[in-house]
Design a protein around this motif. Structure first.
Motif, mmCIF file in Angstrom:
data_model
loop_
_atom_site.group_PDB
_atom_site.id
_atom_site.type_symbol
_atom_site.label_atom_id
_atom_site.label_comp_id
_atom_site.label_asym_id
_atom_site.label_seq_id
_atom_site.Cartn_x
_atom_site.Cartn_y
_atom_site.Cartn_z
ATOM 1 N N TRP A 1 0.838 -1.207 0.000
ATOM 2 C CA TRP A 1 0.000 0.000 0.000
ATOM 3 C C TRP A 1 0.876 1.262 0.000
ATOM 4 O O TRP A 1 0.629 2.200 -0.759
ATOM 5 C CB TRP A 1 -0.903 -0.001 1.229
ATOM 6 N N ALA A 2 1.905 1.287 0.867
ATOM 7 C CA ALA A 2 2.798 2.446 0.921
ATOM 8 C C ALA A 2 3.533 2.627 -0.404
ATOM 9 O O ALA A 2 3.726 3.755 -0.883
ATOM 10 C CB ALA A 2 3.798 2.282 2.066
ATOM 11 N N ARG B 1 2.487 1.783 -3.402
ATOM 12 C CA ARG B 1 1.563 2.337 -4.405
ATOM 13 C C ARG B 1 1.450 3.845 -4.268
ATOM 14 O O ARG B 1 1.442 4.581 -5.258
ATOM 15 C CB ARG B 1 0.177 1.705 -4.251
ATOM 16 N N ARG B 2 1.360 4.313 -3.036
ATOM 17 C CA ARG B 2 1.277 5.767 -2.812
ATOM 18 C C ARG B 2 2.548 6.457 -3.275
ATOM 19 O O ARG B 2 2.504 7.543 -3.875
ATOM 20 C CB ARG B 2 1.049 6.045 -1.320
ATOM 21 N N LEU B 3 3.703 5.840 -2.998
ATOM 22 C CA LEU B 3 4.979 6.423 -3.406
ATOM 23 C C LEU B 3 5.079 6.491 -4.922
ATOM 24 O O LEU B 3 5.465 7.525 -5.490
ATOM 25 C CB LEU B 3 6.123 5.592 -2.833
ATOM 26 N N ALA C 1 2.801 6.566 -7.154
ATOM 27 C CA ALA C 1 1.867 7.530 -7.742
ATOM 28 C C ALA C 1 2.429 8.947 -7.722
ATOM 29 O O ALA C 1 2.030 9.802 -8.527
ATOM 30 C CB ALA C 1 0.532 7.491 -7.003
ATOM 31 N N LEU C 2 3.385 9.219 -6.814
ATOM 32 C CA LEU C 2 3.947 10.566 -6.676
ATOM 33 C C LEU C 2 5.212 10.767 -7.502
ATOM 34 O O LEU C 2 5.699 11.892 -7.623
ATOM 35 C CB LEU C 2 4.269 10.845 -5.195
ATOM 36 N N THR D 1 2.994 -8.150 -1.689
ATOM 37 C CA THR D 1 3.383 -6.807 -2.133
ATOM 38 C C THR D 1 3.333 -6.712 -3.647
ATOM 39 O O THR D 1 2.857 -5.727 -4.215
ATOM 40 C CB THR D 1 4.794 -6.450 -1.623
ATOM 41 N N ALA E 1 -1.641 -1.287 -9.242
ATOM 42 C CA ALA E 1 -1.208 0.093 -9.088
ATOM 43 C C ALA E 1 -1.419 0.876 -10.382
ATOM 44 O O ALA E 1 -1.771 0.315 -11.411
ATOM 45 C CB ALA E 1 0.263 0.136 -8.674
ATOM 46 N N ASP F 1 -5.757 5.385 -13.147
ATOM 47 C CA ASP F 1 -5.551 4.168 -12.380
ATOM 48 C C ASP F 1 -6.299 2.979 -12.981
ATOM 49 O O ASP F 1 -6.124 1.847 -12.554
ATOM 50 C CB ASP F 1 -6.034 4.347 -10.936
#
Length: 484
Positions: free
Chosen positions: A206-207, A209-211, A213-214, A252, A259, A471
Motif C-alpha cells: 500500500w505504501a 503504491r502511494r509512493l 503515484a507521486l 506486495t 497500481a 488508475d
C-alpha cells in the motif's frame, strides 16, 4: 606483475554457463524440455562429480543465494497475478496452501515410515520439505502452458502462499529432533509467519503504491530499481519481525499489480530478472548435488516421488476442493499442476545445515523428487488439460506495455489485439479506445498505419495508444475483450 583479481575466472565461468544455459534453453524449448532442468544439468556437469571445474559444497551459502532468488521470483509472480484472482480462487487456494500442505506432508511421511522404514522424525521432515508447490516452477510452466483462468489463478495463488506452512513444518520438525516444542510454540510460530507476513506484505504494498503515484521525472524512469528495492524491504520487514518474508513479498507484488499503469510498465523488467534468478538458482543447486550419491538413494527417491505425485497430492486436492463442487477433471489438472521446484530443495537445506543425521538423505531424495516433477509434470500439464477437456478460454488476456510520458501527463500504451477480440474488423470510429485515449499508430505485419476513424482493426494488430494518466488499467482489456 598482474592486475587480475581472484574472482576473475569465476566471473568468466558464470558468464559462459549462463550464456550456454540461455541459448540451450531456446533449443530445449523446441523439444519441450524445461529449461530449469538444463541449468541443473549444467551445474552438475561442472561440479565435483562432473568436470570438477567448480568445487562447491556450501549448503548455507546455497540457502542464502536461493532465498534472494526466491524473493525476486515471488515478487515477479505477484506482479503477474491479477488481484481479481483472490475473488474467484482465493479461498480454495488458501486452503490448499495451508490444510493441503499439512495433508500432503502427513501422507508422504506416513508412506516413508511404513514403506521405507525411516525414523518417524526423519519421515515427517521429508514430508514437510516436499509438501509445498513451488512458485518458480509453477509460474514458468503456466507461461508456456496456459490453463483455464480459474485453474491457473488457483495454482498461482497456492504456490505463492504455501511457503509459510511448509517452513513451519520443516523448522518445527527440526526443533522436535533437537528438543520438544510445545503446542503453544507451534501456534505462535504459525500465527507470526502468516499474520506478520500478510500485514507486512499488504502494508509495504500500500505504501509503495502511494509512493509510485507521486514519482515524476528521473525517478519515474528508475521504477525497475525502485520496485526491486520495495521487494527487498517487504521481505526484510516481515522476516525481521518474525513473519514469512516469502508470503510478504508475493502479496506486495499483488498489491502493486493493481497500481497505476506506470507501475505495471516494469513487469517486463521483473520477468527478465526473475528468469535470471531462476537460472542462477538452479545452476547453484546443481553445483551442490553429487550425482554419485544420488544413485544410492535413487529407488527410495522415485518411490517418494510416486507417493507424492500419485497419492498425496491428489488426495489433498480432492479433500480441499470437493466441497466447492470443482469438476473431477479440473481437480486432476490442479493436482498434476502442483509442481515441486526450488522451494523444497531450499527447505531440504534446513535439516542439512542443522546437522540432522539424515539431512543428506533428505536433500538427495528431495532433489530427485524435484527433477522428476519438473521433467515429467511441467511439460505435460497442458497436454493433460487438453486430454481431459479442461481447455483454455478462446480469449487471451491483454498486458499492455506502458511508457509514462510525464511532460504530457499521459502514457504511451502498446497493446495487441488478441484472436477472438470483438474489435476484429471493427472501424475505430465505431469502437474508440476508452477514456479519451487515441490510437496513434497501428503496426500490421510489416506495415505501419496512421489510422483515422474509418480504419478497421484486425486481430494481431499492435496499437500505440496515447492515454491520459489513469488508475483504471482494466479499461483497455475490457475494450479489446468485451462485446461492442
Amino acid at each position: 606483475m598482474s592486475s587480475g583479481f581472484a574472482v576473475d575466472s569465476g566471473v568468466l565461468l558464470v558468464g559462459i554457463l549462463l550464456l550456454v544455459g540461455v541459448v540451450g534453453s531456446g533449443l530445449a524449448a523446441r523439444f519441450r524440455i524445461p529449461s530449469l532442468l538444463l541449468f541443473l544439468g549444467l551445474g552438475m556437469l561442472v561440479a565435483d562429480d562432473g568436470l570438477a571445474l567448480v568445487r562447491f559444497n556450501d549448503a548455507a551459502l546455497t540457502q542464502n543465494i536461493a532465498t534472494v532468488a526466491l524473493v525476486v521470483i515471488l515478487f515477479e509472480g505477484g506482479l503477474g497475478t491479477d488481484p481479481r484472482a483472490f475473488r474467484s480462487a482465493g479461498i480454495p487456494a488458501g486452503f490448499l496452501a495451508t490444510v493441503g500442505v499439512v495433508i500432503t506432508a502427513g501422507l508422504v511421511a506416513g508412506s516413508a515410515w511404513l514403506l521405507l522404514g525411516l525414523e518417524p522424525v526423519t519421515a515427517l521432515l521429508l514430508g514437510s520439505v516436499v509438501a509445498s508447490t513451488d512458485a518458480a516452477a509453477v509460474f514458468a510452466a503456466l507461461r508456456s502452458e496456459p490453463l483455464p483462468q480459474r485453474t491457473q489463478r488457483l495454482l498461482q495463488l497456492e504456490s505463492g502462499m504455501n511457503d509459510p506452512v511448509a517452513v513451519l513444518l520443516t523448522i518445527g520438525m527440526v526443533e522436535v529432533w533437537r528438543g520438544d516444542p510445545s503446542a503453544a510454540d507451534w501456534t505462535v510460530f504459525l500465527a507470526a509467519q502468516l499474520g506478520l507476513g500478510v500485514v507486512a506484505g499488504l502494508g509495504v504494498g500500500w505504501a509503495a503504491r502511494r509512493l509510485i503515484a507521486l514519482l515524476t521525472g528521473p525517478a519515474a524512469s528508475s521504477l525497475g530499481v525502485i520496485t526491486l528495492a520495495i521487494a527487498a524491504i517487504s521481505y526484510g520487514t516481515a522476516a525481521i519481525c518474525g513473519g514469512s518474508g516469502f508470503l510478504a513479498v508475493y502479496l506486495t507484488g499483488v498489491v502493486l499489480a493493481g497500481a497505476p499503469r506506470s507501475a505495471r510498465g516494469v513487469l517486463y523488467f521483473h520477468e527478465g530478472l526473475a528468469a535470471t534468478a531462476q537460472s542462477v538458482l538452479f545452476l547453484v543447486l546443481g553445483l551442490l548435488v553429487f550425482p554419485s550419491r544420488l544413485v544410492d538413494n535413487l529407488a527410495t527417491a522415485i518411490l517418494v516421488a510416486a507417493v507424492l505425485i500419485l497419492l498425496a497430492r491428489p488426495l489433498a486436492v480432492v479433500s480441499i476442493l470437493a466441497w466447492s463442487k470443482t469438476p473431477i477433471r479440473e481437480m486432476a489438472v490442479i493436482s498434476w499442476g502442483g509442481l515441486r521446484g526450488a522451494v523444497p530443495v531450499v527447505l531440504a537445506t534446513i535439516p542439512f545445515t542443522a546437522g540432522h543425521p539424515d539431512g543428506s538423505l533428505i536433500f538427495d531424495i528431495t532433489f530427485v523428487v524435484v527433477v522428476l516433477s519438473v521433467a515429467v509434470q511441467a511439460p505435460t500439464v497442458g497436454a493433460l488439460a487438453r486430454r481431459l477437456g479442461v481447455s483454455t478460454e478462446a480469449r487471451t488476456s491483454v498486458r499492455p506495455e506502458i511508457v509514462p510520458v510525464d511532460a504530457l501527463g499521459a502514457d504511451l500504451v502498446e497493446i495487441t489485439i488478441p484472436d477472438g477480440s470483438p474489435l476484429d474488423a471493427i472501424a475505430l470510429r465505431d469502437s474508440p479506445p476508452p477514456g479519451g485515449s487515441r490510437v496513434a499508430v497501428i503496426r500490421r505485419a510489416d506495415d505501419t498505419i496512421v489510422p483515422d476513424g474509418d480504419t478497421r482493426l484486425s486481430a494481431g494488430d499492435v496499437l500505440l495508444v496515447i492515454a491520459p494518466r489513469s488508475d483504471d488499467l482494466d479499461a483497455m482489456e475490457r475494450w479489446t475483450h468485451d462485446d461492442v
